[in-house]
Write a protein that holds these residues in place. Structure first.
Motif, PDB file in Angstrom:
ATOM      1  N   ARG A 165      51.621  34.209  43.274  1.00 40.67           N
ATOM      2  CA  ARG A 165      52.327  33.516  42.189  1.00 40.67           C
ATOM      3  C   ARG A 165      51.362  32.994  41.130  1.00 40.67           C
ATOM      4  NH1 ARG A 165      54.302  28.309  45.795  1.00 40.67           N
ATOM      5  NH2 ARG A 165      52.359  28.114  46.932  1.00 40.67           N
ATOM      6  N   SER A 166      50.251  33.722  40.896  1.00 40.35           N
ATOM      7  CA  SER A 166      49.300  33.232  39.886  1.00 40.35           C
ATOM      8  C   SER A 166      49.933  33.305  38.502  1.00 40.35           C
ATOM      9  CB  SER A 166      48.016  34.063  39.903  1.00 40.35           C
ATOM     10  OG  SER A 166      48.242  35.344  39.351  1.00 40.35           O
ATOM     11  N   HIS A 192      54.512  33.966  48.328  1.00 38.48           N
ATOM     12  CA  HIS A 192      53.222  33.281  48.186  1.00 38.48           C
ATOM     13  C   HIS A 192      52.732  32.813  49.553  1.00 38.48           C
ATOM     14  CE1 HIS A 192      55.889  29.881  48.462  1.00 38.48           C
ATOM     15  NE2 HIS A 192      56.586  30.406  47.471  1.00 38.48           N
ATOM     16  N   SER A 193      51.685  32.000  49.550  1.00 39.48           N
ATOM     17  CA  SER A 193      51.043  31.642  50.820  1.00 39.48           C
ATOM     18  C   SER A 193      51.949  30.823  51.747  1.00 39.48           C
ATOM     19  CB  SER A 193      49.750  30.868  50.545  1.00 39.48           C
ATOM     20  OG  SER A 193      50.028  29.795  49.675  1.00 39.48           O
ATOM     21  N   ILE A 212      47.342  39.203  45.606  1.00 40.86           N
ATOM     22  CA  ILE A 212      46.962  38.012  46.368  1.00 40.86           C
ATOM     23  C   ILE A 212      45.454  37.866  46.556  1.00 40.86           C
ATOM     24  CG2 ILE A 212      49.104  37.613  47.640  1.00 40.86           C
ATOM     25  CD1 ILE A 212      48.131  39.339  49.841  1.00 40.86           C
ATOM     26  N   VAL A 232      47.547  45.339  42.851  1.00 36.79           N
ATOM     27  CA  VAL A 232      46.778  44.688  41.778  1.00 36.79           C
ATOM     28  C   VAL A 232      45.405  44.233  42.290  1.00 36.79           C
ATOM     29  CG1 VAL A 232      46.861  42.883  40.014  1.00 36.79           C
ATOM     30  CG2 VAL A 232      48.985  43.888  40.820  1.00 36.79           C
ATOM     31  N   ILE A 234      41.727  43.539  43.590  1.00 38.31           N
ATOM     32  CA  ILE A 234      40.395  44.157  43.462  1.00 38.31           C
ATOM     33  C   ILE A 234      39.477  43.354  44.364  1.00 38.31           C
ATOM     34  CG2 ILE A 234      38.477  44.727  41.920  1.00 38.31           C
ATOM     35  CD1 ILE A 234      40.400  44.822  39.591  1.00 38.31           C
ATOM     36  N   THR A 275      44.936  47.348  32.743  1.00 33.03           N
ATOM     37  CA  THR A 275      44.762  46.001  32.200  1.00 33.03           C
ATOM     38  C   THR A 275      43.942  46.058  30.909  1.00 33.03           C
ATOM     39  OG1 THR A 275      44.910  44.978  34.373  1.00 33.03           O
ATOM     40  CG2 THR A 275      43.763  43.730  32.698  1.00 33.03           C
TER      41      THR A 275
HETATM   42  P1  NAD Z   1      45.048  34.056  42.649  1.00 29.62           P
HETATM   43  O1  NAD Z   1      43.879  33.951  43.557  1.00 29.62           O
HETATM   44  O2  NAD Z   1      45.130  33.225  41.436  1.00 29.62           O
HETATM   45  O3  NAD Z   1      46.379  33.825  43.469  1.00 29.62           O
HETATM   46  C1  NAD Z   1      46.596  34.392  44.726  1.00 29.62           C
HETATM   47  C2  NAD Z   1      48.033  34.237  45.084  1.00 29.62           C
HETATM   48  O4  NAD Z   1      48.228  34.838  46.355  1.00 29.62           O
HETATM   49  C3  NAD Z   1      48.499  32.779  45.208  1.00 29.62           C
HETATM   50  O5  NAD Z   1      49.694  32.638  44.478  1.00 29.62           O
HETATM   51  C4  NAD Z   1      48.760  32.583  46.708  1.00 29.62           C
HETATM   52  O6  NAD Z   1      49.907  31.789  46.959  1.00 29.62           O
HETATM   53  C5  NAD Z   1      48.989  34.008  47.186  1.00 29.62           C
HETATM   54  N1  NAD Z   1      48.528  34.155  48.564  1.00 29.62           N
HETATM   55  C6  NAD Z   1      47.306  33.857  49.055  1.00 29.62           C
HETATM   56  N2  NAD Z   1      47.264  34.100  50.382  1.00 29.62           N
HETATM   57  C7  NAD Z   1      48.473  34.566  50.724  1.00 29.62           C
HETATM   58  C8  NAD Z   1      49.060  34.990  51.938  1.00 29.62           C
HETATM   59  N3  NAD Z   1      48.371  34.977  53.076  1.00 29.62           N
HETATM   60  N4  NAD Z   1      50.330  35.410  51.917  1.00 29.62           N
HETATM   61  C9  NAD Z   1      51.035  35.426  50.771  1.00 29.62           C
HETATM   62  N5  NAD Z   1      50.541  35.047  49.584  1.00 29.62           N
HETATM   63  C10 NAD Z   1      49.274  34.613  49.558  1.00 29.62           C
HETATM   64  O7  NAD Z   1      45.236  35.612  42.334  1.00 29.62           O
HETATM   65  P2  NAD Z   1      45.219  36.521  41.032  1.00 29.62           P
HETATM   66  O8  NAD Z   1      44.286  35.985  39.993  1.00 29.62           O
HETATM   67  O9  NAD Z   1      46.629  36.836  40.684  1.00 29.62           O
HETATM   68  O10 NAD Z   1      44.525  37.820  41.664  1.00 29.62           O
HETATM   69  C11 NAD Z   1      45.031  38.482  42.786  1.00 29.62           C
HETATM   70  C12 NAD Z   1      44.243  39.739  43.034  1.00 29.62           C
HETATM   71  O11 NAD Z   1      44.392  40.600  41.910  1.00 29.62           O
HETATM   72  C13 NAD Z   1      42.739  39.536  43.179  1.00 29.62           C
HETATM   73  O12 NAD Z   1      42.244  40.517  44.082  1.00 29.62           O
HETATM   74  C14 NAD Z   1      42.203  39.822  41.789  1.00 29.62           C
HETATM   75  O13 NAD Z   1      40.865  40.275  41.809  1.00 29.62           O
HETATM   76  C15 NAD Z   1      43.129  40.904  41.351  1.00 29.62           C
HETATM   77  N6  NAD Z   1      43.304  41.016  39.903  1.00 29.62           N
HETATM   78  C16 NAD Z   1      43.262  42.265  39.392  1.00 29.62           C
HETATM   79  C17 NAD Z   1      43.485  42.472  38.049  1.00 29.62           C
HETATM   80  C18 NAD Z   1      43.476  43.865  37.533  1.00 29.62           C
HETATM   81  O14 NAD Z   1      43.292  44.072  36.366  1.00 29.62           O
HETATM   82  N7  NAD Z   1      43.682  44.856  38.409  1.00 29.62           N
HETATM   83  C19 NAD Z   1      43.747  41.387  37.198  1.00 29.62           C
HETATM   84  C20 NAD Z   1      43.805  40.108  37.761  1.00 29.62           C
HETATM   85  C21 NAD Z   1      43.608  39.941  39.117  1.00 29.62           C
END
Ligand code: NAD
Length: 293
Positions: A165-166, A192-193, A212, A232, A234, A275
């Motif tokens: 939910r970021s 979410h978590s 996540i 999504v 990485i 992206t």
């Molecule tokens: P973040 O770290 O801000 O948020 C993670 C989310 O995952 C939180 O909302 C949390 O509640 C949830 N979460 C964590 N553990 C969990 C679990 N065990 N079960 C269910 N939900 C859980 O994440 P973000 O910035 O959205 O990034 C997520 C991933 O996407 C990362 O690997 C990041 O590197 C990647 N990312 C990739 C791109 C791209 O261009 N491909 C862009 C942004 C982020």
């Protein structure tokens, strides 16, 4: 199973953008100009920013990289943001996150002129997006929407489960897919978590969006046959067979899940490339004043 190939798709879109730049040049118009601010030496951030700048060069956009050391103060960064806000030649700019701990990211995001916020992180753009008004969409969700559209993935009435939910991925993705229109009209579950029995939620999904940040978290027995899976994540994991000693993987256990899917994005070569492309699309919109006059 069909791969949703971010590499091929982003090259196609970049060729279209390059053709637009040629037309602008021929008409004597303004060349789109993207600036990127990078503070500190985070290796992943350096890779991302360089790829954004390289993509600009590739398609004929003007680009500016403002690079500052990790010791840069918040006041100094806010001053840079103000200069970019005021520079009439800069159509859009991004401040690469994460920032060093002593700088308040929220303060910096709020200081960016929303009319130049091509990352779509400013609350004005987020709010407008949520209300279905024209806005700069956050680059990753925008890239995913474009991917769904260009691959003609059916979304109307589908059940979509978003993991995470970021503010930059999960939450905007859930809003965009639940909006009226195509791609959209999904019934969305945002997990979410604190979600209870996540595998059971994911099993109900026609479309899964995993964001996540936990390597290979989504397993084959969580995914319904024929689902569309957008990965999504990485994440870098150790891999002794690679010269670098590591490799990138997504949030989905690709080898297990892929055979069950109708479509899936690979990591790398999927959402990440889209992206960057979405950022370029936003910059062209900013230059043409398509969203804000
Ligand atoms: P973040 O770290 O801000 O948020 C993670 C989310 O995952 C939180 O909302 C949390 O509640 C949830 N979460 C964590 N553990 C969990 C679990 N065990 N079960 C269910 N939900 C859980 O994440 P973000 O910035 O959205 O990034 C997520 C991933 O996407 C990362 O690997 C990041 O590197 C990647 N990312 C990739 C791109 C791209 O261009 N491909 C862009 C942004 C982020």
């Amino acid at each position: 199973m069909e791969l949703l190939d971010g590499k091929v798709l982003s090259e196609t879109i970049k060729a279209e953008l390059a053709a637009e730049v040629d037309k602008i040049k021929q008409a004597g118009g303004k060349i789109p100009h993207l600036a990127a601010v990078l503070v500190g030496e985070d290796p992943a951030s350096q890779v991302y920013v360089k790829s954004k700048i390289r993509s600009c060069e590739q398609i004929g956009f003007k680009s500016t990289l403002v690079q500052r050391p990790a010791e840069t103060t918040e006041a100094e960064l806010l001053e840079i943001v103000q200069q970019l806000n005021d520079d009439p030649d800069v159509d859009g700019f991004i401040v690469q996150l994460p920032l060093p701990k002593h700088i308040n990211e929220e303060k910096v995001t709020l200081a960016i002129d929303y009319r130049k916020d091509v990352d779509g992180f400013h609350p004005v753009n987020f709010g407008r997006m949520a209300q279905g008004m024209p806005a700069f969409l956050p680059a990753t969700p925008f890239g995913i929407m474009e991917m769904l559209r260009r691959y003609n993935i059916e979304t109307s009435g589908k059940h979509c489960v978003v993991l995470g939910r970021s503010n930059i991925v999960g939450t905007p993705m859930s809003l965009l897919l639940s909006r009226k229109g195509y791609p959209g009209d999904c019934t969305v579950t945002l997990t979410h978590s604190r979600t209870k029995d996540l595998p059971a939620e994911v099993r109900r999904a026609d479309i899964v969006v995993a964001a996540i940040g936990i390597p290979q978290f989504v397993k084959a027995d969580w995914v319904k046959d024929g689902a569309v899976v957008i990965d999504v994540g990485i994440n870098r994991i150790p891999d002794a067979t690679r010269k670098s000693g590591s490799r990138l993987v997504g949030d989905v256990d690709f080898d297990g899940v892929a055979p069950k899917c109708s479509h899936i994005t690979p990591v790398p070569g999927g959402v990440g490339l889209m992206t960057v492309t979405a950022l370029l699309m936003n910059t062209l919109k900013a230059c043409r004043k398509e969203i804000y006059s």
